[in-house]
Scaffold this motif. Sequence first.
Motif, PDB file in Angstrom:
ATOM      1  N   ILE A  63       0.843  -1.201   0.000  1.00  0.00           N
ATOM      2  CA  ILE A  63       0.000   0.000   0.000  1.00  0.00           C
ATOM      3  C   ILE A  63       0.876   1.248   0.000  1.00  0.00           C
ATOM      4  CG2 ILE A  63      -1.648   1.356   1.365  1.00  0.00           C
ATOM      5  CD1 ILE A  63      -2.773  -1.390   2.349  1.00  0.00           C
ATOM      6  N   ALA A  64       1.881   1.272   0.876  1.00  0.00           N
ATOM      7  CA  ALA A  64       2.789   2.424   0.941  1.00  0.00           C
ATOM      8  C   ALA A  64       3.549   2.589  -0.372  1.00  0.00           C
ATOM      9  CB  ALA A  64       3.761   2.266   2.109  1.00  0.00           C
ATOM     10  N   ASN A  65       3.984   1.474  -0.941  1.00  0.00           N
ATOM     11  CA  ASN A  65       4.704   1.515  -2.210  1.00  0.00           C
ATOM     12  C   ASN A  65       3.815   2.113  -3.309  1.00  0.00           C
ATOM     13  OD1 ASN A  65       7.173   0.692  -3.741  1.00  0.00           O
ATOM     14  ND2 ASN A  65       5.654  -0.496  -4.873  1.00  0.00           N
ATOM     15  N   ASN A  66       2.566   1.665  -3.370  1.00  0.00           N
ATOM     16  CA  ASN A  66       1.636   2.204  -4.366  1.00  0.00           C
ATOM     17  C   ASN A  66       1.435   3.701  -4.184  1.00  0.00           C
ATOM     18  OD1 ASN A  66       1.301  -0.286  -5.565  1.00  0.00           O
ATOM     19  ND2 ASN A  66      -0.606  -0.731  -4.490  1.00  0.00           N
ATOM     20  N   ASP A  67       1.317   4.155  -2.929  1.00  0.00           N
ATOM     21  CA  ASP A  67       1.166   5.590  -2.663  1.00  0.00           C
ATOM     22  C   ASP A  67       2.370   6.371  -3.203  1.00  0.00           C
ATOM     23  OD1 ASP A  67      -1.224   5.093  -1.354  1.00  0.00           O
ATOM     24  OD2 ASP A  67      -0.376   5.331   0.668  1.00  0.00           O
ATOM     25  N   LEU A  68       3.561   5.818  -2.982  1.00  0.00           N
ATOM     26  CA  LEU A  68       4.771   6.503  -3.452  1.00  0.00           C
ATOM     27  C   LEU A  68       4.835   6.532  -4.976  1.00  0.00           C
ATOM     28  CD1 LEU A  68       7.418   5.143  -0.907  1.00  0.00           C
ATOM     29  CD2 LEU A  68       6.357   7.410  -0.950  1.00  0.00           C
ATOM     30  N   VAL A  69       4.535   5.420  -5.604  1.00  0.00           N
ATOM     31  CA  VAL A  69       4.555   5.357  -7.071  1.00  0.00           C
ATOM     32  C   VAL A  69       3.555   6.348  -7.661  1.00  0.00           C
ATOM     33  CG1 VAL A  69       4.044   3.885  -9.066  1.00  0.00           C
ATOM     34  CG2 VAL A  69       5.461   3.008  -7.191  1.00  0.00           C
ATOM     35  N   GLU A  70       2.345   6.386  -7.088  1.00  0.00           N
ATOM     36  CA  GLU A  70       1.331   7.323  -7.567  1.00  0.00           C
ATOM     37  C   GLU A  70       1.767   8.773  -7.401  1.00  0.00           C
ATOM     38  OE1 GLU A  70      -2.468   6.461  -5.790  1.00  0.00           O
ATOM     39  OE2 GLU A  70      -2.514   4.439  -6.643  1.00  0.00           O
ATOM     40  N   ALA A  71       2.626   9.038  -6.402  1.00  0.00           N
ATOM     41  CA  ALA A  71       3.119  10.391  -6.164  1.00  0.00           C
ATOM     42  C   ALA A  71       4.354  10.714  -7.009  1.00  0.00           C
ATOM     43  CB  ALA A  71       3.443  10.573  -4.681  1.00  0.00           C
ATOM     44  N   GLY A  72       4.818   9.746  -7.809  1.00  0.00           N
ATOM     45  CA  GLY A  72       5.935  10.015  -8.708  1.00  0.00           C
ATOM     46  C   GLY A  72       7.278   9.461  -8.290  1.00  0.00           C
ATOM     47  N   PHE A  73       7.328   8.696  -7.190  1.00  0.00           N
ATOM     48  CA  PHE A  73       8.592   8.064  -6.801  1.00  0.00           C
ATOM     49  C   PHE A  73       8.893   6.956  -7.818  1.00  0.00           C
ATOM     50  CE2 PHE A  73       7.608  10.350  -3.029  1.00  0.00           C
ATOM     51  CZ  PHE A  73       8.820  10.584  -2.392  1.00  0.00           C
ATOM     52  N   THR A  74      10.150   6.876  -8.234  1.00  0.00           N
ATOM     53  CA  THR A  74      10.494   5.973  -9.343  1.00  0.00           C
ATOM     54  C   THR A  74      11.352   4.780  -8.959  1.00  0.00           C
ATOM     55  OG1 THR A  74      12.463   7.276  -9.882  1.00  0.00           O
ATOM     56  CG2 THR A  74      10.398   7.894 -10.988  1.00  0.00           C
ATOM     57  N   GLN A  75      11.919   4.773  -7.770  1.00  0.00           N
ATOM     58  CA  GLN A  75      12.845   3.705  -7.391  1.00  0.00           C
ATOM     59  C   GLN A  75      12.408   2.993  -6.117  1.00  0.00           C
ATOM     60  OE1 GLN A  75      15.456   2.906  -9.428  1.00  0.00           O
ATOM     61  NE2 GLN A  75      14.592   4.464 -10.769  1.00  0.00           N
ATOM     62  N   THR A  76      11.112   2.789  -5.954  1.00  0.00           N
ATOM     63  CA  THR A  76      10.616   2.120  -4.749  1.00  0.00           C
ATOM     64  C   THR A  76      10.454   0.631  -5.016  1.00  0.00           C
ATOM     65  OG1 THR A  76       8.297   2.468  -5.311  1.00  0.00           O
ATOM     66  CG2 THR A  76       9.393   4.197  -4.033  1.00  0.00           C
ATOM     67  N   TYR A  77      10.517  -0.147  -3.947  1.00  0.00           N
ATOM     68  CA  TYR A  77      10.366  -1.595  -4.080  1.00  0.00           C
ATOM     69  C   TYR A  77       9.686  -2.142  -2.828  1.00  0.00           C
ATOM     70  CZ  TYR A  77      11.357  -6.492  -4.947  1.00  0.00           C
ATOM     71  OH  TYR A  77      11.230  -7.842  -5.171  1.00  0.00           O
ATOM     72  N   ASN A  78       8.639  -2.915  -3.028  1.00  0.00           N
ATOM     73  CA  ASN A  78       7.967  -3.590  -1.924  1.00  0.00           C
ATOM     74  C   ASN A  78       8.767  -4.846  -1.607  1.00  0.00           C
ATOM     75  OD1 ASN A  78       6.327  -4.859  -0.092  1.00  0.00           O
ATOM     76  ND2 ASN A  78       4.583  -5.079  -1.470  1.00  0.00           N
ATOM     77  N   GLY A  79       9.521  -4.800  -0.517  1.00  0.00           N
ATOM     78  CA  GLY A  79      10.360  -5.929  -0.129  1.00  0.00           C
ATOM     79  C   GLY A  79       9.603  -7.081   0.492  1.00  0.00           C
ATOM     80  N   GLY A  80       8.312  -6.902   0.742  1.00  0.00           N
ATOM     81  CA  GLY A  80       7.514  -7.985   1.285  1.00  0.00           C
ATOM     82  C   GLY A  80       7.575  -8.066   2.791  1.00  0.00           C
ATOM     83  N   GLY A  81       7.657  -9.291   3.295  1.00  0.00           N
ATOM     84  CA  GLY A  81       7.591  -9.533   4.725  1.00  0.00           C
ATOM     85  C   GLY A  81       8.947  -9.591   5.409  1.00  0.00           C
ATOM     86  N   PHE A  82       8.969  -9.125   6.636  1.00  0.00           N
ATOM     87  CA  PHE A  82      10.176  -9.088   7.457  1.00  0.00           C
ATOM     88  C   PHE A  82      10.807 -10.469   7.592  1.00  0.00           C
ATOM     89  CE2 PHE A  82      11.851  -9.456  11.900  1.00  0.00           C
ATOM     90  CZ  PHE A  82      13.000  -8.702  11.709  1.00  0.00           C
ATOM     91  N   GLU A  83      10.021 -11.470   7.928  1.00  0.00           N
ATOM     92  CA  GLU A  83      10.550 -12.830   8.128  1.00  0.00           C
ATOM     93  C   GLU A  83      11.184 -13.382   6.849  1.00  0.00           C
ATOM     94  OE1 GLU A  83      10.883 -14.380  11.020  1.00  0.00           O
ATOM     95  OE2 GLU A  83       9.841 -12.815  12.125  1.00  0.00           O
ATOM     96  N   GLN A  84      10.545 -13.122   5.703  1.00  0.00           N
ATOM     97  CA  GLN A  84      11.115 -13.602   4.427  1.00  0.00           C
ATOM     98  C   GLN A  84      12.440 -12.900   4.139  1.00  0.00           C
ATOM     99  OE1 GLN A  84       7.890 -12.557   4.702  1.00  0.00           O
ATOM    100  NE2 GLN A  84       6.674 -14.326   4.189  1.00  0.00           N
ATOM    101  N   LEU A  85      12.506 -11.625   4.446  1.00  0.00           N
ATOM    102  CA  LEU A  85      13.763 -10.886   4.218  1.00  0.00           C
ATOM    103  C   LEU A  85      14.873 -11.425   5.112  1.00  0.00           C
ATOM    104  CD1 LEU A  85      12.426  -7.254   3.816  1.00  0.00           C
ATOM    105  CD2 LEU A  85      13.489  -8.671   2.049  1.00  0.00           C
ATOM    106  N   ILE A  86      14.569 -11.641   6.386  1.00  0.00           N
ATOM    107  CA  ILE A  86      15.560 -12.175   7.322  1.00  0.00           C
ATOM    108  C   ILE A  86      16.030 -13.548   6.879  1.00  0.00           C
ATOM    109  CG2 ILE A  86      15.858 -13.044   9.691  1.00  0.00           C
ATOM    110  CD1 ILE A  86      16.028 -10.027   9.478  1.00  0.00           C
ATOM    111  N   ALA A  87      15.106 -14.385   6.429  1.00  0.00           N
ATOM    112  CA  ALA A  87      15.438 -15.758   6.025  1.00  0.00           C
ATOM    113  C   ALA A  87      16.340 -15.796   4.795  1.00  0.00           C
ATOM    114  CB  ALA A  87      14.168 -16.551   5.748  1.00  0.00           C
ATOM    115  N   HIS A  88      16.348 -14.760   4.000  1.00  0.00           N
ATOM    116  CA  HIS A  88      17.142 -14.730   2.754  1.00  0.00           C
ATOM    117  C   HIS A  88      18.265 -13.713   2.806  1.00  0.00           C
ATOM    118  CE1 HIS A  88      13.438 -16.731   1.466  1.00  0.00           C
ATOM    119  NE2 HIS A  88      14.253 -17.396   0.668  1.00  0.00           N
ATOM    120  N   GLN A  89      18.648 -13.323   3.999  1.00  0.00           N
ATOM    121  CA  GLN A  89      19.681 -12.294   4.167  1.00  0.00           C
ATOM    122  C   GLN A  89      21.009 -12.752   3.643  1.00  0.00           C
ATOM    123  OE1 GLN A  89      19.768 -10.912   8.177  1.00  0.00           O
ATOM    124  NE2 GLN A  89      20.666  -8.991   7.599  1.00  0.00           N
TER     125      GLN A  89
END
Length: 126
Positions: free
Chosen positions: A100-126
Amino acid sequence: MQQHPTRFLNQVALLLFAGLALVLSTVSIADEMPPAVAWDKINNGAIIIDVRTEQEFAAGHLDGAINIPFELVLKQLTKQKIDKDTAIVLYCRSGRRSGIANNDLVEAGFTQTYNGGGFEQLIAHQ
């Protein structure tokens, strides 16, 4: 007043199709957030924003992450005059709030945003 059986079956089929589309879109959203992409961006200097609550953030977060609740991300980045071409990775518990936050930023013109997903998935693939 009784509904025609064919119309009823068409409505049931439409509801089933809509439900299937929702399930498939949720699966594809998860597939669109590979942790490796988020880590590549983070390792290349992206701002890391944890959009969970203060309590969730206090219980554990990525090193270097800043905590901004998802509904305030656009307001805070605008207030801080963050350049719209700045690399930003957002995450939450499951990827929904960060999406949701990523979509808000993209709609406002941010060009380099990325939805990294869930905290646990990020930690597991660090």
